[in-house]
Design an enzyme around this catalytic site. Structure first.
Site, PDB file in Angstrom:
ATOM      1  N   HIS A 201      32.169  47.324  38.801  1.00  0.00           N
ATOM      2  CA  HIS A 201      31.105  47.369  39.602  1.00  0.00           C
ATOM      3  C   HIS A 201      31.202  48.069  40.847  1.00  0.00           C
ATOM      4  O   HIS A 201      32.282  48.617  41.161  1.00  0.00           O
ATOM      5  CB  HIS A 201      30.847  45.893  40.075  1.00  0.00           C
ATOM      6  CG  HIS A 201      31.693  45.137  40.735  1.00  0.00           C
ATOM      7  ND1 HIS A 201      32.882  44.657  40.400  1.00  0.00           N
ATOM      8  CD2 HIS A 201      31.762  45.105  42.093  1.00  0.00           C
ATOM      9  CE1 HIS A 201      33.529  44.325  41.337  1.00  0.00           C
ATOM     10  NE2 HIS A 201      32.886  44.143  42.498  1.00  0.00           N
ATOM     11  N   ASP A 203      29.928  47.805  45.022  1.00  0.00           N
ATOM     12  CA  ASP A 203      29.537  46.933  45.996  1.00  0.00           C
ATOM     13  C   ASP A 203      28.086  47.479  46.717  1.00  0.00           C
ATOM     14  O   ASP A 203      28.192  48.695  47.119  1.00  0.00           O
ATOM     15  CB  ASP A 203      30.645  46.752  47.207  1.00  0.00           C
ATOM     16  CG  ASP A 203      31.737  45.891  46.677  1.00  0.00           C
ATOM     17  OD1 ASP A 203      31.674  45.246  45.498  1.00  0.00           O
ATOM     18  OD2 ASP A 203      32.851  46.097  47.326  1.00  0.00           O
ATOM     19  N   HIS A 258      35.051  49.524  40.963  1.00  0.00           N
ATOM     20  CA  HIS A 258      36.550  49.068  41.009  1.00  0.00           C
ATOM     21  C   HIS A 258      36.415  47.741  39.999  1.00  0.00           C
ATOM     22  O   HIS A 258      35.142  47.168  39.565  1.00  0.00           O
ATOM     23  CB  HIS A 258      36.686  48.705  42.227  1.00  0.00           C
ATOM     24  CG  HIS A 258      35.937  47.892  42.982  1.00  0.00           C
ATOM     25  ND1 HIS A 258      34.863  48.301  43.522  1.00  0.00           N
ATOM     26  CD2 HIS A 258      35.786  46.605  43.529  1.00  0.00           C
ATOM     27  CE1 HIS A 258      33.985  47.675  44.399  1.00  0.00           C
ATOM     28  NE2 HIS A 258      34.659  46.365  44.220  1.00  0.00           N
ATOM     29  N   ARG A 268      46.197  35.325  41.503  1.00  0.00           N
ATOM     30  CA  ARG A 268      45.638  36.461  42.560  1.00  0.00           C
ATOM     31  C   ARG A 268      44.827  35.875  43.340  1.00  0.00           C
ATOM     32  O   ARG A 268      43.836  35.315  42.836  1.00  0.00           O
ATOM     33  CB  ARG A 268      45.304  37.613  42.019  1.00  0.00           C
ATOM     34  CG  ARG A 268      44.600  38.817  43.007  1.00  0.00           C
ATOM     35  CD  ARG A 268      44.238  40.008  41.932  1.00  0.00           C
ATOM     36  NE  ARG A 268      43.352  40.809  43.135  1.00  0.00           N
ATOM     37  CZ  ARG A 268      43.981  41.743  43.534  1.00  0.00           C
ATOM     38  NH1 ARG A 268      45.280  41.999  43.716  1.00  0.00           N
ATOM     39  NH2 ARG A 268      43.034  42.441  44.594  1.00  0.00           N
TER      40      ARG A 268
END
Length: 330
Positions: A201, A203, A258, A268
């Site tokens: 996607h 941002d 990303h 993570r």
């Protein structure tokens, strides 16, 4: 060798996978905020990649460590306790489901508005976490504003705060996200493929500021369409150009695509500040950036219009395509 039961495989079948990326990419620009040439280097990185690593940023490592620890404590809670703070509408706790249009990922998260008046009461979130989020957001917003002021100065966009005022404004529609990607030991069942924690996607906001622990997983898409892995570095920030800044630069800057891959053994945790303008703010290519006779590539829209459009889209959709001017219209 451990043989996995079929139910686990069936559960994983709803999540997307991809082939492992090549080695860690070493070409990402690293910019020292104290460097006298930082302004020019930031602008060049925004043009070439839409993405760069920021060092000597001045944000407390201790603050990050405290917030990360509180986030980890929250995500360790029993599922029924975490779900007291959800479902996200859009703020609050979410698990596996990303947005309202069917996207899923191997992730759980907390999403906050940076405007305290817009945050509902999340009964499962301790006061300590609230306080640390507010302190962290304040520090990161200041750093993001410094970067935007460098861009405005280098591009000679009117006043120094021509961009930064959009996210400093008390009506700014910025938000903050804590993402947790749990380990997935079942990855060995995926025939050497990686499980996607958060799908590809861009941002939609102006600028995004990311910091994570030392577990790798973040990938960006280069101009040639190849995916490369970003080296993990919990002491630094990564800066993304958002869709809105791509429009304001009339396409000079790139809103980088990303995604995040899950790890088979390690968690993570990432902290992302999304700097967005006020809902009524008009987004359009800035005339001060454009050369004489240069045509605008995008229609003018308000942030509210773009946000509503993005909310109706799937994660990987090209949201800006609806706002691009056609060759005929130009």
């Amino acid at each position: 060798m451990v043989v996995l039961s079929q139910p686990i495989l069936d559960d994983l079948a709803q999540f997307k996978t991809c082939k492992p990326a090549p080695d860690i990419f070493t070409g990402i620009p690293v910019i020292d905020l104290s460097d006298p040439n930082a302004k020019a280097r930031v602008v060049q990185a925004c043009k070439d990649f839409g993405f760069f690593k920021l060092i000597n940023h001045g944000v407390s490592m201790e603050l990050f460590s405290l917030l990360e620890a509180e986030a980890v404590n929250f995500f360790k809670l029993p599922q029924q306790e975490k779900q007291k703070s959800g479902p996200p509408t859009p703020f609050g706790y979410g698990n596996k489901r990303i947005g309202p249009n069917g996207d899923v990922g191997w992730v759980e998260y907390l999403l906050f508005s940076t405007n305290s008046a817009q945050n509902p009461i999340f009964p499962g979130i301790p006061q300590t976490l609230w306080c640390l989020v507010n302190e962290y957001v304040s520090a990161v917003r200041n750093m993001a504003c410094e970067v935007l002021e460098m861009i405005a100065d280098e591009l000679r966009i009117g006043e120094k705060d021509a961009l930064s005022r959009l996210i400093r404004d008390e009506k700014s529609d910025s938000c903050f996200r804590l993402n947790h990607y749990p380990p997935c030991p079942e990855l060995q069942a995926l025939s050497g493929r990686n499980l996607i924690g958060f799908g590809e996607h861009t941002d939609p906001q102006i600028i995004s500021v990311l910091r994570s622990n030392n577990t790798s997983g973040l990938q960006i898409c280069l101009r040639d369409g190849s995916w490369v892995s970003v080296p993990s570095d919990h002491a630094s920030f990564y800066i993304n150009v958002g869709d809105s800044l791509q429009v304001m630069s009339n396409g000079r800057f790139r809103s980088v695509k990303h995604r995040v891959l899950s790890d088979s053994l390690k968690s993570r945790v990432s902290l992302i500040y999304f700097g967005g303008p006020g809902l009524s703010e008009k987004i359009r290519p800035l005339s001060s950036v454009m050369e004489e006779g240069e045509e605008s590539l995008y229609k003018e829209f308000t942030w509210s219009e773009y946000k509503k459009s993005a909310y109706k889209s799937r994660l990987g959709d090209n949201r800006l395509s609806l706002f691009e001017k056609s060759a005929a219209a130009q």
